[in-house]
Design an enzyme around this catalytic site. Structure first.
Site, PDB file in Angstrom:
ATOM      1  N   ASP A  26       0.849  -1.022  -0.068  1.00 55.48           N
ATOM      2  CA  ASP A  26       0.057   0.039  -0.089  1.00 55.48           C
ATOM      3  C   ASP A  26       0.871   1.256   0.110  1.00 55.48           C
ATOM      4  OD1 ASP A  26      -2.415   1.416   0.323  1.00 55.48           O
ATOM      5  OD2 ASP A  26      -1.803   1.907   2.207  1.00 55.48           O
ATOM      6  N   ASP A  28       0.036   5.327   0.587  1.00 56.09           N
ATOM      7  CA  ASP A  28       0.065   6.332   1.653  1.00 56.09           C
ATOM      8  C   ASP A  28      -0.079   5.591   2.962  1.00 56.09           C
ATOM      9  OD1 ASP A  28       0.242   8.972   2.317  1.00 56.09           O
ATOM     10  OD2 ASP A  28      -2.056   9.228   1.713  1.00 56.09           O
ATOM     11  N   LYS A 219      -9.098  -3.095  -2.794  1.00 54.25           N
ATOM     12  CA  LYS A 219      -9.412  -3.617  -1.388  1.00 54.25           C
ATOM     13  C   LYS A 219     -10.639  -3.272  -0.611  1.00 54.25           C
ATOM     14  CE  LYS A 219      -5.216  -1.595  -1.135  1.00 54.25           C
ATOM     15  NZ  LYS A 219      -3.970  -0.865  -0.511  1.00 54.25           N
ATOM     16  N   ASP A 244      -1.482  -0.589   6.112  1.00 54.48           N
ATOM     17  CA  ASP A 244      -1.388   0.252   7.394  1.00 54.48           C
ATOM     18  C   ASP A 244      -3.235   0.346   7.690  1.00 54.48           C
ATOM     19  OD1 ASP A 244      -2.208   1.988   5.085  1.00 54.48           O
ATOM     20  OD2 ASP A 244      -2.266   3.568   6.673  1.00 54.48           O
TER      21      ASP A 244
END
Lengths: 304, 304
Positions: A26, A28, A219, A244
């Site tokens: 991922d 950011d 996702k 995250d």
């Protein structure tokens, strides 16, 4: 995969990292925060490449094209090829190309990056940009719909308006219409008192009016990984997702049978992940990561 | 109440109608369709009044004030007093008056009718009218919030925009903020290919961004009936709700312990109601009416 939210430590990292050959990151909150790479992220990715690991940048952000992301990666010091960028604007365009009849036309709520991917995929589209309601309901019901539109695609759209929701819902209700969304993230990760609404707001508005759920490609849903697996010959059990967010990144890994590492540089906290381990809910259980690290840069030392 | 979706016929109507003294009527789809009273509706209401039955006009529509509705009733031939109009703009304003500390300020998404009811209730408000986003996310996070706002009220708002959703969600996330919505109807009843989004679209957008559910005052929720019961000394088991929507009107009757009559001049069909009787779902069971009639005018002959 064992979902026990265990710290990835030196004693187990060697064997684990040797068992995987594809790394999905991922962006950011993992590789960078806004305009700054997270500490050690650039060096970690370089080292993975030197070890001949495959690396992909996997993001639900639907506002940028793959070309935009290559530029952003280079600006932050990451090496990146367009083929390694798996963003929802691209995935959605490819997904539509695979399911739509020839000469289809899409009503799209999205930003220029998404339109670029649709153009590249050769998909006709209308609807982008501002479109504001006027008059009264007597005039609204006379709104002209394009007879050629057979699909609605929803992404992030800062021009969301009553008229755009009306049109999107009306097209989505048509008999046989395809209805697809990039993702349902409810907000963009920002500090401070202002909530920055995410694509999930656009999706919630249109699906409420249409009384119908779209297929979501991003996702935690399958289409995004199906595309990676098919295009790059990637094996789920030799792949690790680093993310995250528990309800997108980690759930996606668990839904698709991937290994997972949670990092603590973004949205979710270790406490949240540990709390999920006490839950009976299957939805919660699916959000428990296999491993965690404070930051992606901590992987570097295990790669020597 | 027995929920068996039975036709209200002459042989049982007399005893049933004698057992109730308060009649609650949904408006659009029951008393009128757009600009036309349904056949016999005016005469039926006149007859109920002659029999000293209490009559109320109960609508989830949040765009009009009570004064607006009195005008509309008179235009269509119905006698109506302001006290008999129970519209969500009014109910929401009264509800806020009952829960908010003195000198509160409300961020409102709503049309002029709702603002009039807030003004009448002496509640300060901001947020109405168009409000369009400009610039980039760097500027969005600098949006100034009003430090006095401690409540968000959501109703129908044809000016819904990214910036308004951002502000509403940001205020709703404030510690201790009140968060209230008029109703969640997903669309307005209109024939033809155009879906006219309802207040539910505004609510879905803001609650997704805020990651928080509002208290909903309108049907099928309790506050609307609590207000009627308290203000007019109405007994639930001597009250009948007449409506055309199963998931608002009829569910509301069942949630609040009222008798219910479904009419077939609006949204729901008899087949839909009968189909619910085969369902195991509690949500579905709650939408089964006690009685049905083709149209409200059919009640008239039973009132002689």
């Amino acid at each position: 995969m064992a979902r026990c939210c265990r710290r990835l430590t030196a004693d187990i990292a060697g064997e684990f990292l040797a068992s995987v050959d594809t790394f999905l990151f991922d962006c950011d909150g993992v590789l960078w925060n806004h305009q700054d790479a997270t500490p050690g992220a650039v060096e970690t990715l370089d080292k993975l490449r030197n070890l001949n690991k495959k690396v992909f940048f996997v993001t639900n952000n639907s506002t940028k094209s793959r070309a935009d992301y290559v530029k952003k990666c280079l600006q932050l010091g990451f090496h990146a090829e367009e083929d390694e960028i798996i963003c929802t604007a691209f995935v959605a365009a490819q997904y539509l190309k695979s399911i739509l009849p020839a000469n289809s036309k899409v009503y799209v709520m999205g930003m220029p990056g998404m339109l670029q991917e649709l153009d590249k995929a050769g998909i006709r589209h209308i609807g982008s940009g501002p479109d504001v309601i006027h008059g009264t309901i007597t005039e609204w019901v006379q709104t002209e719909l394009d007879p050629e539109v057979n699909c609605v695609l929803l992404g992030f759209d800062e021009n969301i308006s009553y008229l755009k929701v009306m049109k999107a819902a009306s097209y989505a209700r048509r008999k046989g219409a395809f209805f697809v969304a990039t993702n349902e993230d409810n907000e963009l990760p920002m500090d401070g008192p202002i909530v920055i609404p995410g694509t999930g707001v656009v999706v919630a508005a249109v699906k409420t009016a249409a009384a119908r759920d779209p297929i979501v490609v991003g996702k935690p849903h399958h289409p995004m990984f199906d595309m990676i697996a098919k295009s790059f010959n990637v094996e789920p059990d030799r792949t690790v997702m680093v993310g995250d967010r528990l309800n997108t990144d980690i759930m996606w890994a668990n839904n698709c049978g991937l290994h997972s590492i949670m990092v603590l540089t973004g949205i979710a906290t270790l406490e949240e992940a540990q709390h999920l381990m006490t839950s009976n809910s299957i939805e919660h259980q699916k959000q428990i990561p296999e491993f965690y690290l404070d930051k992606i840069g901590d992987l570097e030392e295990f790669l020597n």
